[in-house]
Design a protein around this motif. Structure first.
Motif, short mmCIF file in Angstrom:
data_model
loop_
_atom_site.label_atom_id
_atom_site.label_comp_id
_atom_site.label_asym_id
_atom_site.label_seq_id
_atom_site.Cartn_x
_atom_site.Cartn_y
_atom_site.Cartn_z
N ASN A 1 0.80 -1.23 0.00
CA ASN A 1 0.00 0.00 0.00
C ASN A 1 0.83 1.28 0.00
OD1 ASN A 1 0.93 0.24 2.64
ND2 ASN A 1 -1.03 -0.31 3.58
N GLY A 2 2.15 1.14 -0.11
CA GLY A 2 3.01 2.31 -0.19
C GLY A 2 3.29 2.99 1.13
N LYS A 3 2.90 2.38 2.24
CA LYS A 3 3.05 2.99 3.55
C LYS A 3 4.00 2.20 4.44
CE LYS A 3 -1.72 4.73 3.66
NZ LYS A 3 -2.98 4.71 4.45
N ARG A 4 4.49 2.85 5.48
CA ARG A 4 5.16 2.16 6.57
C ARG A 4 4.13 1.88 7.65
NH1 ARG A 4 10.38 4.80 8.90
NH2 ARG A 4 10.30 2.78 9.96
N ALA A 5 4.50 1.04 8.60
CA ALA A 5 3.61 0.77 9.73
C ALA A 5 3.38 2.06 10.51
CB ALA A 5 4.21 -0.30 10.63
N GLU A 6 2.18 2.22 11.02
CA GLU A 6 1.86 3.44 11.76
C GLU A 6 2.51 3.46 13.14
OE1 GLU A 6 -2.30 4.07 11.93
OE2 GLU A 6 -2.58 4.18 9.75
N HIS A 7 2.74 2.28 13.71
CA HIS A 7 3.31 2.20 15.05
C HIS A 7 4.56 1.31 15.03
CE1 HIS A 7 -0.38 4.05 16.47
NE2 HIS A 7 -1.09 3.11 15.85
N GLY A 8 5.46 1.57 15.96
CA GLY A 8 6.64 0.72 16.12
C GLY A 8 7.65 0.84 15.00
N ARG A 9 7.74 2.01 14.37
CA ARG A 9 8.66 2.15 13.23
C ARG A 9 10.12 1.99 13.64
NH1 ARG A 9 6.25 7.11 9.50
NH2 ARG A 9 4.24 6.11 8.99
N THR A 10 10.48 2.59 14.77
CA THR A 10 11.87 2.48 15.23
C THR A 10 12.21 1.04 15.58
OG1 THR A 10 11.81 4.75 16.09
CG2 THR A 10 13.54 3.28 16.93
N PHE A 11 11.28 0.36 16.27
CA PHE A 11 11.50 -1.04 16.60
C PHE A 11 11.70 -1.87 15.33
CE2 PHE A 11 9.75 -5.33 16.92
CZ PHE A 11 10.51 -5.85 17.96
N SER A 12 10.83 -1.68 14.34
CA SER A 12 10.91 -2.45 13.11
C SER A 12 12.23 -2.19 12.38
CB SER A 12 9.73 -2.12 12.19
OG SER A 12 8.52 -2.57 12.74
N LYS A 13 12.63 -0.92 12.34
CA LYS A 13 13.86 -0.56 11.64
C LYS A 13 15.05 -1.35 12.19
CE LYS A 13 17.02 3.37 11.10
NZ LYS A 13 17.20 4.83 11.34
N TRP A 14 15.20 -1.36 13.51
CA TRP A 14 16.36 -2.04 14.09
C TRP A 14 16.15 -3.54 14.16
CZ3 TRP A 14 20.56 0.44 13.77
CH2 TRP A 14 20.56 1.84 13.84
N PHE A 15 14.90 -3.98 14.23
CA PHE A 15 14.64 -5.42 14.20
C PHE A 15 15.14 -6.02 12.90
CE2 PHE A 15 12.09 -9.04 12.88
CZ PHE A 15 12.17 -9.87 13.98
N PHE A 16 14.88 -5.36 11.78
CA PHE A 16 15.28 -5.90 10.49
C PHE A 16 16.80 -6.00 10.37
CE2 PHE A 16 11.11 -3.88 9.02
CZ PHE A 16 10.41 -5.06 9.18
N TYR A 17 17.50 -5.03 10.94
CA TYR A 17 18.96 -5.10 10.92
C TYR A 17 19.48 -6.19 11.86
CZ TYR A 17 19.63 -0.84 8.17
OH TYR A 17 19.65 0.10 7.15
#
Length: 248
Positions: A213-229
């Motif tokens: 849908n062209g969007k990032r998650a509305e919540h937990g963006r910082t968590f997701s960013k570092w989780f993926f790394y």
């Protein structure tokens, strides 16, 4: 390319799916008996991951606030992941160099994008990009991920062109699989295995082009960013340690 929609899958959700499919692929290679149905299924499902990550690398390159910081993060986590990567995929009970991990591949893909943007001389730009593509020969997903990155970078803004790119990506993968599997299979079995293994790449294209849908998650963006790394080196370390313990 993607106008934002109120429905569908956001970028982080698709990345979480990609992490899961990568985990299944690695479990197949390390713990399951190759050639069995489950091992083949997990392996083929895992081919979803790389084209998705190349797609979001291209997208992230366009929208990141700092390309320098992006590149530094990729490189540092690539270095951090190398020993766990070699530990997970070494044979014979000793840790051996088995190639550079996927984060190094993405780092070189990032440099390909930098060269495409910064080098104005066409001959020099193409030459540098060719060298970077060839460097990935010693990496996970050699050549293919770099080619995907180049194709996606030229087509991601157009859904029709992106669909053609994903179709080409699937054919490129099928070609490499044919070369790899031709030493083990022949005839109808070779063709079927080549098709089955290519479905993961095709599924990546369908997911990104039809459901993103062209969007990032509305919540937990910082968590997701570092989780993926962090997920990449941590899951490889866990797999490597479990492999060593299982051999004792």
């Amino acid at each position: 390319m993607n106008p934002e929609k109120s429905y569908g899958l956001n970028r982080d959700t698709i990345k979480y799916i990609a992490m899961l499919t990568m985990l299944l692929n690695h479990i197949s290679h390390v713990f399951l008996q190759q050639g069995t149905f489950l091992a083949t299924l997990f392996e083929d499902v895992g081919y979803f991951t790389a084209p998705v990550m190349c797609w979001f690398l291209v997208e992230g390159y366009q929208y990141t606030r700092s390309k320098k910081n992006y590149a530094v993060r990729l490189f540092l986590f690539a270095v951090l992941s190398e020993i766990p990567f070699c530990l997970a995929f070494s044979y014979g009970g000793e840790i051996q160099f088995v190639g550079l991990n996927m984060l190094f591949t993405l780092f070189f893909c990032f440099l390909i994008l930098v060269a495409g943007e910064k080098i104005k001389n066409r001959f020099l730009r193409v030459l540098v990009q060719i060298v970077l593509v060839l460097v990935t020969i010693i990496c996970d997903w050699p050549i293919m991920a770099a080619l995907y990155t180049i194709m996606f970078s030229h087509t991601y803004q157009s859904k029709k062109k992106a669909a053609v790119s994903y179709g080409a990506a699937t054919l490129i993968f099928a070609f490499f699989q044919h070369m790899n599997l031709s030493f083990l299979y022949s005839g109808t079995e070779l063709v079927l295995r080549m098709i089955y293994s290519s479905l993961g790449v095709a599924a990546a294209g369908v997911t990104v082009l039809c459901f993103y849908n062209g969007k990032r998650a509305e919540h937990g963006r910082t968590f997701s960013k570092w989780f993926f790394y962090l997920f990449y080196p941590v899951h490889l370390l866990v797999i490597g340690v479990l492999k060593v313990l299982s051999a004792l």
